[in-house]
Design an enzyme around this catalytic site. Structure first.
Site, PDB file in Angstrom:
ATOM      1  N   SER A  50       0.823  -1.051   0.025  1.00 27.45           N
ATOM      2  CA  SER A  50       0.015   0.042  -0.149  1.00 27.45           C
ATOM      3  C   SER A  50       0.705   1.109   0.023  1.00 27.45           C
ATOM      4  O   SER A  50       0.530   2.030  -0.683  1.00 27.45           O
ATOM      5  CB  SER A  50      -0.962  -0.038   1.181  1.00 27.45           C
ATOM      6  OG  SER A  50      -1.880  -1.025   1.256  1.00 27.45           O
ATOM      7  N   ARG A 150     -13.278  -7.319 -11.796  1.00 29.14           N
ATOM      8  CA  ARG A 150     -13.520  -6.748 -10.506  1.00 29.14           C
ATOM      9  C   ARG A 150     -14.526  -5.373 -10.302  1.00 29.14           C
ATOM     10  O   ARG A 150     -14.126  -4.746 -11.447  1.00 29.14           O
ATOM     11  CB  ARG A 150     -12.060  -6.744  -9.561  1.00 29.14           C
ATOM     12  CG  ARG A 150     -11.397  -7.593  -9.285  1.00 29.14           C
ATOM     13  CD  ARG A 150     -10.291  -7.569  -8.601  1.00 29.14           C
ATOM     14  NE  ARG A 150     -10.113  -6.725  -7.233  1.00 29.14           N
ATOM     15  CZ  ARG A 150      -9.429  -6.388  -6.639  1.00 29.14           C
ATOM     16  NH1 ARG A 150      -8.088  -6.670  -6.939  1.00 29.14           N
ATOM     17  NH2 ARG A 150      -9.716  -6.040  -5.002  1.00 29.14           N
ATOM     18  N   GLN A 197      -9.240   1.767  -0.803  1.00 24.23           N
ATOM     19  CA  GLN A 197      -9.067   2.152  -2.141  1.00 24.23           C
ATOM     20  C   GLN A 197     -10.177   3.357  -2.624  1.00 24.23           C
ATOM     21  O   GLN A 197      -9.780   4.370  -3.445  1.00 24.23           O
ATOM     22  CB  GLN A 197      -9.168   0.949  -2.919  1.00 24.23           C
ATOM     23  CG  GLN A 197      -8.029   0.103  -2.682  1.00 24.23           C
ATOM     24  CD  GLN A 197      -8.093  -1.254  -3.605  1.00 24.23           C
ATOM     25  OE1 GLN A 197      -9.131  -1.385  -4.303  1.00 24.23           O
ATOM     26  NE2 GLN A 197      -7.302  -2.394  -3.505  1.00 24.23           N
ATOM     27  N   ASP A 348      -6.727  -8.382   4.145  1.00 27.17           N
ATOM     28  CA  ASP A 348      -6.157  -9.317   3.213  1.00 27.17           C
ATOM     29  C   ASP A 348      -5.373 -10.529   3.814  1.00 27.17           C
ATOM     30  O   ASP A 348      -4.885 -11.370   3.371  1.00 27.17           O
ATOM     31  CB  ASP A 348      -4.952  -8.699   2.598  1.00 27.17           C
ATOM     32  CG  ASP A 348      -5.427  -7.503   1.847  1.00 27.17           C
ATOM     33  OD1 ASP A 348      -6.469  -7.526   1.099  1.00 27.17           O
ATOM     34  OD2 ASP A 348      -4.662  -6.262   1.574  1.00 27.17           O
ATOM     35  N   ARG A 379     -12.449 -14.580  -2.831  1.00 25.15           N
ATOM     36  CA  ARG A 379     -11.612 -15.185  -1.870  1.00 25.15           C
ATOM     37  C   ARG A 379     -12.375 -15.867  -0.756  1.00 25.15           C
ATOM     38  O   ARG A 379     -11.831 -17.035  -0.337  1.00 25.15           O
ATOM     39  CB  ARG A 379     -10.770 -14.035  -0.942  1.00 25.15           C
ATOM     40  CG  ARG A 379      -9.534 -13.821  -1.672  1.00 25.15           C
ATOM     41  CD  ARG A 379      -8.592 -12.911  -0.748  1.00 25.15           C
ATOM     42  NE  ARG A 379      -7.515 -12.466  -1.639  1.00 25.15           N
ATOM     43  CZ  ARG A 379      -6.729 -11.554  -1.344  1.00 25.15           C
ATOM     44  NH1 ARG A 379      -7.148 -10.587  -0.392  1.00 25.15           N
ATOM     45  NH2 ARG A 379      -5.838 -11.109  -2.269  1.00 25.15           N
TER      46      ARG A 379
HETATM   47  C1  S3P Z   1      -5.667  -1.449  -0.068  1.00 26.58           C
HETATM   48  C2  S3P Z   1      -6.829  -1.519   0.420  1.00 26.58           C
HETATM   49  C3  S3P Z   1      -7.657  -2.791   0.680  1.00 26.58           C
HETATM   50  C4  S3P Z   1      -6.517  -3.878   0.418  1.00 26.58           C
HETATM   51  C5  S3P Z   1      -5.704  -3.788  -0.789  1.00 26.58           C
HETATM   52  C6  S3P Z   1      -4.837  -2.741  -0.389  1.00 26.58           C
HETATM   53  C7  S3P Z   1      -4.882   0.118  -0.321  1.00 26.58           C
HETATM   54  O1  S3P Z   1      -8.587  -2.825  -0.695  1.00 26.58           O
HETATM   55  O2  S3P Z   1      -7.378  -5.085   0.105  1.00 26.58           O
HETATM   56  O3  S3P Z   1      -4.820  -5.137  -0.602  1.00 26.58           O
HETATM   57  O4  S3P Z   1      -3.719  -0.135  -0.556  1.00 26.58           O
HETATM   58  O5  S3P Z   1      -5.695   0.625  -0.008  1.00 26.58           O
HETATM   59  P1  S3P Z   1     -10.261  -2.153  -0.265  1.00 26.58           P
HETATM   60  O6  S3P Z   1      -9.835  -0.974  -0.456  1.00 26.58           O
HETATM   61  O7  S3P Z   1     -10.916  -2.740  -1.405  1.00 26.58           O
HETATM   62  O8  S3P Z   1     -10.661  -2.913   0.814  1.00 26.58           O
END
Ligand code: S3P
Length: 472
Positions: A50, A150, A197, A348, A379
């Protein structure tokens, strides 16, 4: 449809079709893991995914040269680096291993001349859509078969509210083209699902347009975008309303200043050796330099509640984040109920928690898992299918999973990874203590987040081998 956008969209689809071809069944790399002796030693895992994506994005938006140490050099992150180059930033790797990004300034990216390919990465695609949507140009996004399946409506809807034009196949999937409006209008947006995200997409769009963007986050998710915005010099206001929701207010077009970012080790990658050590008798491991931000430590909390012998050593602060070395020893685990409100801080990590649960006494109940259905794979069903193939008793619900530990004949199955790196790594960990080897149909996909996984785990004592004929 304007001619140019139509062209871009057709080009995106052609490119996507070519790309998907590279992920057909003919180039999968299967592997098995078998029962291993104690895992021992010290290891460092690669940089946090991230923070790596964000350091490239913020580097491109900041004026001057951002230097990045410890960048995760995985396929997902390198695709974000390529995208930032396509927008005109200069991204280079020095001989020292340090990465540099010469940025252009907020709202000042250039129109990419080629299609942006994000491979397997939802984070890269969704965050960069926020950046691109706030610029008055067209950009085309594509990804692999997993990413193309997705949902993107979660980011496209707020972008549309800001005036961004979206040209997509039905159901708002990749490939798609964004055409930023000029001027774009900032919005007030309540994030409808627990997603960092989506939050980050809206904040990044807001940063790159004039006016005030307000974001309401009912459930707290990882806060790297907020921390890095401030770290790069932006003013971001944060408060809590009567309902306990977080309110973020950001004034657009604030100038960012280049920074030196040191990326700490990824707790989501550390999860695999940690669970491997907990389930393998005699193990004693130290995983060094791991990010301990509390929006990311739900798995550690859960494993400790299960009786895991885990302690944090050498705790320190670096770049505004809590970092530490995680000492973990083999432990007799017991099942627990993992509450739904913990899901965002370990979203995750459920696949590998299911593996720990397979060796725990009694039932582990995991609740509030609806977001697992829209990750790199569904998942929840991928984990349930992998458990079923390896004789681990479990129950899959629409948004929950119950795993019963301690079964006697675990293993012997082939797990379909569905282009999902965490499914591949989790089931290889299962194989380290299963009575029979556990096989996964593809380890190539692990390179999206943790390219050194097999090598590092082997160095600790994990045994991997070609898939036995009976499992194919
Ligand atoms: C992430 C947010 C998460 C996570 C992904 C990384 C990020 O996703 O599952 O691996 O870096 O902002 P979501 O925002 O869909 O929960």
């Amino acid at each position: 449809m304007p001619l140019r956008l139509a062209f871009l969209q057709t080009a995106a689809m052609n490119a996507a079709n070519r790309h998907i071809m590279t992920h057909d069944a003919s180039n999968l790399s299967p592997l098995s893991a078998r029962r291993s002796q104690a895992l021992a030693g010290r290891l460092t895992v690669p940089g946090d995914k991230s923070i790596s994506h964000r350091s490239l994005i913020f580097g491109a938006l900041a004026k001057g040269e951002t230097r990045i140490d410890g960048l995760l050099e995985s396929e997902d992150v390198l695709n974000t680096a390529k995208a930032m180059q396509a927008f005109g930033a200069l991204v280079t790797k020095e001989e020292s291993g340090q990465w540099t990004v010469s940025g252009l300034g907020t709202g000042a990216l250039l129109e990419p001349t080629d299609i942006l390919d994000f491979g397997n990465s939802g984070t890269g695609a969704r965050l960069v859509m926020g950046v691109a949507g706030a610029h008055a140009f067209a950009s085309t996004f594509m990804g692999d078969a997993s990413l193309s399946g997705r949902p993107m409506a979660r980011v496209l809807n707020p972008l549309r509210e800001m005036g961004v034009q979206v040209l997509a196949r039905s159901k708002d999937r990749l490939p798609l083209t964004l055409k930023g409006s000029d001027p774009a209008s900032p919005i007030t947006y309540r994030v409808p699902m627990a997603s960092a995200q989506v939050k980050s997409c809206v904040l990044l769009a807001g940063l790159n347009m004039a006016g005030t963007t307000t974001l309401i986050e009912p459930v707290k998710t990882r806060d790297h975008t907020e921390r890095m915005l401030r770290g790069f010099g932006a003013k971001l206001e944060e408060s809590t309303n009567e309902a306990g929701e977080t309110i973020l207010t950001l004034e657009g077009l604030q100038e960012l200043t280049a920074q030196h970012v040191t990326v700490p080790g990824d707790p989501s990658s550390a999860a695999f050796p940690i669970v491997a050590a907990l389930i393998t008798p005699g193990s004693d491991l130290v995983v060094e330099n791991i990010l301990l931000n509390e929006t990311r430590t739900g798995l550690l909390t859960t494993l400790m509640e299960m009786g895991g012998d885990i302690s944090i050593q050498n705790e320190r602060e670096s770049g505004g984040e809590r970092i530490g070395d995680i000492h973990v020893k083999y432990s007799a685990l017991s099942g627990v109920t993992v509450p739904a409100d913990r899901a965002p801080s370990m979203i995750d990590e459920y696949p590998v928690l299911a593996v720990a649960a397979a060796f725990a006494k009694g039932e582990t109940r995991m609740e509030g898992l609806e977001e697992l259905r829209v990750k790199e794979s569904d998942r929840l069903s991928a984990v349930a299918a992998g458990l079923a193939a390896n004789n681990v008793p479990h129950e899959e619900g629409e948004d929950y999973l119950i795993v019963t530990g301690g079964a006697e004949k675990i293993g012997g199955g082939m797990v379909a990874t569905h282009l999902d790196h965490r499914i591949a790594m989790s089931f290889l960990v299962l194989g380290l203590q299963a009575q029979k080897p556990v096989s996964v149909d593809d380890v190539g996909i692990i390179a999206t987040s943790f390219p050194q996984f097999i090598e590092l785990m082997s160095a600790l004592g994990a045994c991997f081998e070609p898939v036995p004929a009976t499992a194919e």
